[in-house]
Scaffold this motif. Structure first.
Motif, PDB file in Angstrom:
ATOM      1  N   ASP A 168      -1.463   2.044   7.985  1.00 11.74           N
ATOM      2  CA  ASP A 168      -0.337   2.012   8.648  1.00 11.74           C
ATOM      3  C   ASP A 168       0.673   1.123   7.601  1.00 11.74           C
ATOM      4  O   ASP A 168       1.698   1.544   7.386  1.00 11.74           O
ATOM      5  N   ALA A 169       0.120   0.012   6.902  1.00  9.34           N
ATOM      6  CA  ALA A 169       1.083  -0.787   6.057  1.00  9.34           C
ATOM      7  C   ALA A 169       1.336  -0.126   4.941  1.00  9.34           C
ATOM      8  O   ALA A 169       2.409  -0.215   4.439  1.00  9.34           O
ATOM      9  N   VAL A 170       0.290   0.567   4.322  1.00  5.43           N
ATOM     10  CA  VAL A 170       0.555   1.393   2.888  1.00  5.43           C
ATOM     11  C   VAL A 170       1.453   2.504   2.931  1.00  5.43           C
ATOM     12  O   VAL A 170       2.056   3.032   2.021  1.00  5.43           O
ATOM     13  N   LYS A 171       1.611   2.992   4.313  1.00  9.32           N
ATOM     14  CA  LYS A 171       2.289   4.339   4.574  1.00  9.32           C
ATOM     15  C   LYS A 171       3.840   3.917   4.186  1.00  9.32           C
ATOM     16  O   LYS A 171       4.825   4.855   4.179  1.00  9.32           O
ATOM     17  N   ARG A 172       4.246   2.490   4.303  1.00  5.57           N
ATOM     18  CA  ARG A 172       5.591   2.358   3.892  1.00  5.57           C
ATOM     19  C   ARG A 172       5.860   2.584   2.536  1.00  5.57           C
ATOM     20  O   ARG A 172       7.317   2.609   2.285  1.00  5.57           O
ATOM     21  N   LEU A 173       4.895   2.919   1.702  1.00  6.03           N
ATOM     22  CA  LEU A 173       5.309   3.375   0.417  1.00  6.03           C
ATOM     23  C   LEU A 173       6.076   4.747   0.163  1.00  6.03           C
ATOM     24  O   LEU A 173       6.839   4.921  -0.627  1.00  6.03           O
ATOM     25  N   GLU A 174       5.724   5.432   1.246  1.00  4.28           N
ATOM     26  CA  GLU A 174       6.423   6.650   1.304  1.00  4.28           C
ATOM     27  C   GLU A 174       7.842   6.726   1.616  1.00  4.28           C
ATOM     28  O   GLU A 174       8.291   7.511   1.081  1.00  4.28           O
ATOM     29  N   THR A 175       8.584   5.865   2.292  1.00  4.11           N
ATOM     30  CA  THR A 175       9.703   5.910   2.531  1.00  4.11           C
ATOM     31  C   THR A 175      10.641   4.749   1.903  1.00  4.11           C
ATOM     32  O   THR A 175      11.797   4.870   1.936  1.00  4.11           O
ATOM     33  N   ASN A 176       9.910   3.911   1.253  1.00  5.13           N
ATOM     34  CA  ASN A 176      10.652   2.992   0.666  1.00  5.13           C
ATOM     35  C   ASN A 176      11.055   3.515  -0.621  1.00  5.13           C
ATOM     36  O   ASN A 176      10.488   4.268  -1.218  1.00  5.13           O
ATOM     37  N   GLY A 177      12.301   2.824  -1.229  1.00  2.00           N
ATOM     38  CA  GLY A 177      12.854   3.473  -2.379  1.00  2.00           C
ATOM     39  C   GLY A 177      12.246   2.795  -3.589  1.00  2.00           C
ATOM     40  O   GLY A 177      12.235   1.783  -3.961  1.00  2.00           O
ATOM     41  N   ILE A 178      11.237   3.645  -4.059  1.00  2.00           N
ATOM     42  CA  ILE A 178      10.236   3.116  -5.245  1.00  2.00           C
ATOM     43  C   ILE A 178      10.673   3.905  -6.468  1.00  2.00           C
ATOM     44  O   ILE A 178      10.749   5.068  -6.486  1.00  2.00           O
ATOM     45  N   THR A 179      11.112   3.203  -7.644  1.00  2.65           N
ATOM     46  CA  THR A 179      11.247   3.649  -8.739  1.00  2.65           C
ATOM     47  C   THR A 179      10.104   3.262  -9.767  1.00  2.65           C
ATOM     48  O   THR A 179       9.325   2.330  -9.405  1.00  2.65           O
ATOM     49  N   THR A 180      10.259   3.904 -11.106  1.00  6.89           N
ATOM     50  CA  THR A 180       9.196   3.334 -11.909  1.00  6.89           C
ATOM     51  C   THR A 180       9.285   2.065 -12.372  1.00  6.89           C
ATOM     52  O   THR A 180       8.389   0.971 -12.845  1.00  6.89           O
ATOM     53  N   GLY A 181      10.560   1.534 -12.156  1.00  7.96           N
ATOM     54  CA  GLY A 181      10.765  -0.064 -12.370  1.00  7.96           C
ATOM     55  C   GLY A 181      10.166  -1.168 -11.557  1.00  7.96           C
ATOM     56  O   GLY A 181       9.924  -2.393 -11.725  1.00  7.96           O
ATOM     57  N   ASN A 182      10.235  -0.531 -10.156  1.00  7.03           N
ATOM     58  CA  ASN A 182       9.489  -1.544  -9.205  1.00  7.03           C
ATOM     59  C   ASN A 182       8.233  -1.124  -8.569  1.00  7.03           C
ATOM     60  O   ASN A 182       7.651  -1.490  -7.669  1.00  7.03           O
ATOM     61  N   LEU A 183       7.446  -0.332  -9.343  1.00  9.54           N
ATOM     62  CA  LEU A 183       6.028   0.454  -8.754  1.00  9.54           C
ATOM     63  C   LEU A 183       5.203  -0.664  -8.698  1.00  9.54           C
ATOM     64  O   LEU A 183       4.580  -0.641  -7.470  1.00  9.54           O
ATOM     65  N   LEU A 184       4.774  -1.512  -9.802  1.00 13.72           N
ATOM     66  CA  LEU A 184       3.999  -2.449  -9.690  1.00 13.72           C
ATOM     67  C   LEU A 184       4.131  -3.533  -8.270  1.00 13.72           C
ATOM     68  O   LEU A 184       3.125  -3.800  -7.825  1.00 13.72           O
ATOM     69  N   ASN A 185       5.192  -3.884  -8.218  1.00 13.56           N
ATOM     70  CA  ASN A 185       5.514  -4.950  -7.193  1.00 13.56           C
ATOM     71  C   ASN A 185       5.448  -4.077  -5.773  1.00 13.56           C
ATOM     72  O   ASN A 185       4.894  -4.805  -4.881  1.00 13.56           O
ATOM     73  N   ALA A 186       5.895  -2.861  -5.789  1.00  9.48           N
ATOM     74  CA  ALA A 186       5.809  -2.214  -4.282  1.00  9.48           C
ATOM     75  C   ALA A 186       4.296  -2.160  -4.258  1.00  9.48           C
ATOM     76  O   ALA A 186       3.851  -2.236  -2.963  1.00  9.48           O
ATOM     77  N   LEU A 187       3.417  -1.724  -5.194  1.00 10.22           N
ATOM     78  CA  LEU A 187       2.254  -1.672  -4.849  1.00 10.22           C
ATOM     79  C   LEU A 187       1.376  -2.918  -4.302  1.00 10.22           C
ATOM     80  O   LEU A 187       0.571  -3.102  -3.365  1.00 10.22           O
ATOM     81  N   GLU A 188       1.720  -3.860  -5.006  1.00  9.28           N
ATOM     82  CA  GLU A 188       1.366  -5.333  -4.680  1.00  9.28           C
ATOM     83  C   GLU A 188       1.874  -5.723  -3.229  1.00  9.28           C
ATOM     84  O   GLU A 188       0.870  -6.186  -2.580  1.00  9.28           O
ATOM     85  N   ASP A 189       2.937  -5.621  -2.966  1.00  9.44           N
ATOM     86  CA  ASP A 189       3.523  -5.830  -1.536  1.00  9.44           C
ATOM     87  C   ASP A 189       2.802  -5.100  -0.499  1.00  9.44           C
ATOM     88  O   ASP A 189       2.524  -5.732   0.365  1.00  9.44           O
ATOM     89  N   ALA A 190       2.625  -3.800  -0.727  1.00  5.73           N
ATOM     90  CA  ALA A 190       1.830  -2.763   0.226  1.00  5.73           C
ATOM     91  C   ALA A 190       0.333  -3.673   0.352  1.00  5.73           C
ATOM     92  O   ALA A 190       0.078  -3.649   1.462  1.00  5.73           O
ATOM     93  N   VAL A 191      -0.331  -3.739  -0.602  1.00  7.91           N
ATOM     94  CA  VAL A 191      -1.710  -4.428  -0.475  1.00  7.91           C
ATOM     95  C   VAL A 191      -1.552  -5.844   0.295  1.00  7.91           C
ATOM     96  O   VAL A 191      -2.464  -5.909   1.294  1.00  7.91           O
ATOM     97  N   ARG A 192      -0.600  -6.612   0.110  1.00  3.18           N
ATOM     98  CA  ARG A 192      -0.367  -7.773   0.780  1.00  3.18           C
ATOM     99  C   ARG A 192       0.076  -7.419   2.155  1.00  3.18           C
ATOM    100  O   ARG A 192      -0.673  -8.331   3.242  1.00  3.18           O
ATOM    101  N   GLN A 193       0.778  -6.560   2.493  1.00  2.00           N
ATOM    102  CA  GLN A 193       1.008  -6.320   3.866  1.00  2.00           C
ATOM    103  C   GLN A 193      -0.233  -5.783   4.648  1.00  2.00           C
ATOM    104  O   GLN A 193      -0.320  -5.983   5.987  1.00  2.00           O
ATOM    105  N   ALA A 194      -1.003  -4.927   3.894  1.00  2.00           N
ATOM    106  CA  ALA A 194      -2.117  -4.369   4.612  1.00  2.00           C
ATOM    107  C   ALA A 194      -3.313  -5.753   4.766  1.00  2.00           C
ATOM    108  O   ALA A 194      -3.667  -5.535   5.718  1.00  2.00           O
TER     109      ALA A 194
END
Length: 358
Positions: A168-194
């Motif tokens: 459920d925590a990483v599902k937010r990656l589907e709806t968040n506005g993610i670009t190649t510029g913030n991809l790594l930070n988005a992945l790290e944030d998703a794992v932290r939330q998980a």
């Protein structure tokens, strides 16, 4: 030959007097005698071999505490320990190499226009989870959506809730506005939330330290799949007829295998082969493996729990993925293959096909 002064011994052993004094203080290399009047350290020539061993181990980067252990071992045992240290060092370097490759690719693609291709790609996907034929409950969670593919395998009293919370925590990656510029930070944030979600589940369990989950997820960017991985759920890639495991198991047995302490045959039947070395738990935070995969038309990805790959041979996995099945059919066939072999564990899989956009 009599005792050597610290200067002479330093020259012969290629250790500085300063290092020798430090090793004496730490109990790594005690002088044969200390002059009671002058305090000068004197060394026996027979200590040269031990001193050179310490020097070589330091050049390898072995921590002082580990050197203290090695110097008390007989040569065969010391050799195994050095081999284990070097294998772990190479594994760490390999992990950093993957992260470096990810960053290089990530930074070189910060301009979104650079990711456009003459032939846009799309993925077709399916997820399936099954309790199996032995377990009473299903602690796996599998998910497949337009951008995210994920499998988690929970454990402990709250394992079912832990795996669901992580997904459920990483599902937010589907709806968040993610670009190649913030991809790594988005992945790290998703794992932290998980991690935080799993911590919340574990906190209400009578034995919180034994509750957790693995997590293997891939985020589709349109031309690439970004992978995050913790534990022993796996991701495979079928490309040009070859099936490649693209994750590394975070288990105690895999660590011993990497360090040369076990053979592949011994690892396959080891009684603790499911013991995890890294997972999302209610305890300390962990750093996931992160990789980036350029997708090609015809690629087929499989994410799965150990309830599949522990009982179904790799060649059978390859044959099912290579067959002319839609993702839903392939996922069903893989689960059926596990259950035909006794279904001893929960079995979950996500199958995704990469094609040119229509």
């Amino acid at each position: 030959m009599g005792l050597l002064t610290i200067g002479a011994f330093a020259k012969a052993s290629r250790l500085s007097p300063k290092a020798l004094r430090l090793y004496d203080e730490l109990g790594l290399l005690t002088p044969a005698r200390v002059d009671p009047a002058t305090g000068y350290r004197l060394y026996d020539p027979e200590q040269l071999e031990q001193a050179r061993l310490v020097a070589w181990l330091r050049r390898l980067g072995v921590p002082l505490a580990r050197i203290r252990q090695i110097r008390t071992m007989d040569p065969p045992e010391a050799a195994r320990e050095v081999r284990a240290f070097w294998a772990r060092f190479e594994a760490d370097i390999a992990a950093r190499r993957d992260l470096a490759a990810f960053l290089i690719d990530h930074l070189s693609r910060k301009d979104a226009e650079m990711t456009l291709t003459a032939n846009p790609l799309e993925i077709h996907y399916a997820a399936l989870t099954d309790t199996g034929l032995v377990r009473e409950t299903n602690q796996d969670t599998a998910y497949a959506g337009s951008r995210l593919l994920a499998v988690a395998d929970g454990f402990g009293g709250g394992g079912e809730q832990a795996s669901a919370a992580a997904i459920d925590a990483v599902k937010r990656l589907e709806t968040n506005g993610i670009t190649t510029g913030n991809l790594l930070n988005a992945l790290e944030d998703a794992v932290r939330q998980a991690q935080q979600a799993v911590h919340g589940v574990a906190a209400v369990d009578p034995v919180p330290e034994e509750v957790g989950t693995t997590l293997t997820a891939m985020l589709w960017t349109g031309t690439q799949l970004a992978l995050v991985h913790i534990g022993d759920t796996r991701a495979y890639l079928l490309r040009d007829g070859q099936l490649l495991q693209i994750t590394h198991d975070h288990t105690a047995v895999q660590t011993m295998l990497d360090e040369g302490r076990l053979t592949k045959e011994e690892a396959a039947s080891h009684p603790q082969r499911a013991l995890l070395a890294k997972a999302l738990t209610g305890a300390t935070e962990v750093t996931p493996d992160v990789r980036l995969h350029d997708a090609r038309p015809g690629d087929r990805y499989l994410l799965c729990s150990d309830g599949l790959f522990e009982v179904v041979p790799v060649e059978t996995l390859r044959e099912v993925l290579a067959a002319d099945f839609a993702p839903e059919q392939a996922a069903r066939e893989l689960v059926d293959q596990a259950n035909r072999r006794g279904g001893p564990d929960n079995v979950s899989c996500v199958v995704a096909h990469v094609d040119e956009a229509r």
